[in-house]
Every structure is written in C-alpha cells, then in structure tokens.
Design an enzyme around this catalytic site. Structure first.
Site, short mmCIF file in Angstrom:
data_model
loop_
_atom_site.label_atom_id
_atom_site.label_comp_id
_atom_site.label_asym_id
_atom_site.label_seq_id
_atom_site.Cartn_x
_atom_site.Cartn_y
_atom_site.Cartn_z
N LYS A 11 0.85 -1.20 0.00
CA LYS A 11 0.00 0.00 0.00
C LYS A 11 0.89 1.26 0.00
CE LYS A 11 -3.49 -2.67 2.34
NZ LYS A 11 -4.83 -2.68 2.88
N GLU A 167 -11.06 -10.95 -1.58
CA GLU A 167 -10.76 -10.13 -0.42
C GLU A 167 -12.06 -9.56 0.14
OE1 GLU A 167 -6.45 -8.71 -0.43
OE2 GLU A 167 -7.59 -7.22 -1.52
N GLY A 173 -7.50 -5.06 6.54
CA GLY A 173 -6.92 -4.08 7.46
C GLY A 173 -7.69 -3.94 8.76
N SER A 212 -6.48 -9.50 6.35
CA SER A 212 -5.88 -9.75 7.67
C SER A 212 -5.25 -11.14 7.78
CB SER A 212 -6.91 -9.53 8.79
OG SER A 212 -7.38 -8.19 8.76
C1 PEP Z 1 -4.94 -5.97 1.20
O1 PEP Z 1 -4.74 -4.77 1.24
O2 PEP Z 1 -5.03 -6.53 0.10
C2 PEP Z 1 -5.04 -6.70 2.45
C3 PEP Z 1 -5.44 -7.96 2.41
O3 PEP Z 1 -4.71 -6.03 3.59
P1 PEP Z 1 -4.56 -6.66 5.09
O4 PEP Z 1 -3.76 -7.93 4.96
O5 PEP Z 1 -3.86 -5.61 5.87
O6 PEP Z 1 -5.95 -6.94 5.56
#
Ligand code: PEP
Length: 251
Positions: A11, A167, A173, A212
């Site tokens: 990110k 996702e 996050g 996460s």
């Molecule tokens: C992402 O940004 O694709 C993601 C899965 O973030 P996180 O692992 O922090 O939840």
C-alpha cells in the site's frame, strides 16, 4: 498442482531506507520458503529500487494498480508498458481501496485488467463483498458481478492467465479474518462458476485469499482446497511475518 502465491501489497507505505530493510529481511529468510512463489507490490516510486534488490532471488515484482490507457494525457497515472519496462510481472487491479476510495467501478477495473494483459502483465484481480453485502446475503452475486465484468470484456480464457484475489472488504486491514470455511466457501463458488464456463481455466487459476492474513491464521487458510495463496497487506510490511506466511505454504 497450483503453486501457491504469497503477494505483499505494501500500500502507501515505505521510504528508501525502510524498503531496503524490508527487502533485505525477506531475502534473508527466503531459503526456508520451499513451495510458494513470493511477490512484492511496492508503491510505484520504489519499484526500481526493489527490482534491483531482488534480481536473481526468484521474488516476483508487482504494482498495486495500473492505468487502462497505453500513454498520453493522463496526469499522475502509470501505463502498463511502463510497469513491464521496470520489471513488473504482476499488477493488482480492482483492489477494494481503489473501488471504495477512488470510485473505480467494475467496468474501469475490467479495462485495467485488459490493458495490463495486453502489455504482458499478469493482473491480480481483486473481488469481494462489503460487510453490508455479506449481511444481505449477496456475497456470491457481488463476486459474480465483479468477475463477469472482466469475463464479458476479455473472455473466460483471460481468467486462466490471471490471478484472482478474494478479499472480503470487511476483513481488509481490520484484523477480522474470514474463517477458513467462510473463505473456502467463496473460493469454491468462484472456481465452480469458472468451471461452468471452462473447466481447464477453473483448474488452473490461482485464487488468493486476502484480508488480515497473518502468521497465526495462514496455515489454516492455505490448507483449504481452493485457497492458492494470499494477498497480504499489513503483515507484508514485516519480513518475519511475511516469510512465516510464505512458509505456511510449504508442501
Ligand atoms: C490488502 O490490502 O489486500 C489486504 C489484504 O490487507 P490486510 O492484509 O492488511 O488486511
């Protein structure tokens, strides 16, 4: 047999110094990752630095986004051919933060997917439902719609040459991970939907889980039949955690 892919989405984080530490840390432990392909997706400006550092290591390089146009008057944007030029293999398209913060819809995402492929990149297509959509019981409809936008534009064959990342937006996050069963249910739905169009594509395409994922839950998620790796946000910024997730994919 699908090789697991563990891809880090950094990110908008990093500096010249922290990127060096992070990549050195990953390289230091890479020998213990025996099975998964490891990939990193730095912010655009650090891609050349990372490209130089990972040469010959087997770590793959990706971008977090890409524009749908080849060149021209698109201030602030980066074209797919530019990413190829600096050594990228992957480009994430349709990440939920692009969709929700920057208003990118299914059609725009599909055009980015098409442009990325045309330039020779492998798109990592993100799909997933919001908490509200899950509570309404429309997770499958949402994911199907997001996939159909790409299949409609590019055809089912193109899906066999990309990576899909499921996702759930409510898990990104937030520290709230989908349980392995919850994730597997949607992954199986995605693979089943693709199998209805082309069984070869469905068998071949890697479907990553993202939301996460961390060293504590990775092994259980990666053990599920249709989970072929992870797209990792927060945990990919810590070399030991990222490597632990990679090792969770060891055969
Ligand atoms: C992402 O940004 O694709 C993601 C899965 O973030 P996180 O692992 O922090 O939840």
């Amino acid at each position: 047999m699908r090789q697991p892919l563990v891809a880090g989405n950094w990110k908008m984080n990093g500096s010249l110094d922290s990127v060096k530490l992070l990549v050195d840390g990953i390289k230091g432990g890479l020998g213990s990752v025996t099975t998964a392909e490891m990939a990193v997706c730095p912010p655009y400006v650090y891609i050349p630095q990372v490209a130089g550092m990972i040469e010959g290591t087997g770590i793959s390089l990706g971008a977090q986004d890409v524009n749908d146009q080849e060149a021209g008057a698109h201030t602030g944007e980066v074209a797919p051919a530019m990413l190829m030029d600096i050594g990228c293999r992957y480009a994430i398209v349709g990440h939920s933060e692009r969709r929700s913060i920057y208003g990118e819809n299914d059609e725009f995402t599909a055009r980015k997917f098409a442009a990325a492929r045309k330039a020779g990149l492998v798109p990592i297509l993100c799909v997933g439902e919001t908490l509200e959509e899950r509570e309404q019981g429309i997770t499958e409809q949402v994911v199907a719609r997001q996939l159909d936008a790409v299949i409609g534009l590019e055809g089912i064959g193109a899906i066999g040459e990309c990576v899909i990342a499921y996702e759930p937006v409510w898990a990104i996050g937030t520290g709230k991970t989908a349980t392995p069963d919850q994730a597997q249910e949607v992954h199986a739905f995605i693979r089943g939907k693709l199998a209805g169009l082309d069984s070869g594509v469905a068998d071949k395409v890697r479907i990553l889980y993202g939301g996460s994922m961390n060293p504590g839950n990775a092994a259980d998620l990666l053990a599920m039949a249709d989970i072929d790796g992870g797209l990792i946000g927060g945990a990919s910024l810590k070399p030991d955690d990222f490597l632990d997730i990679g090792r969770a994919g060891n055969a």
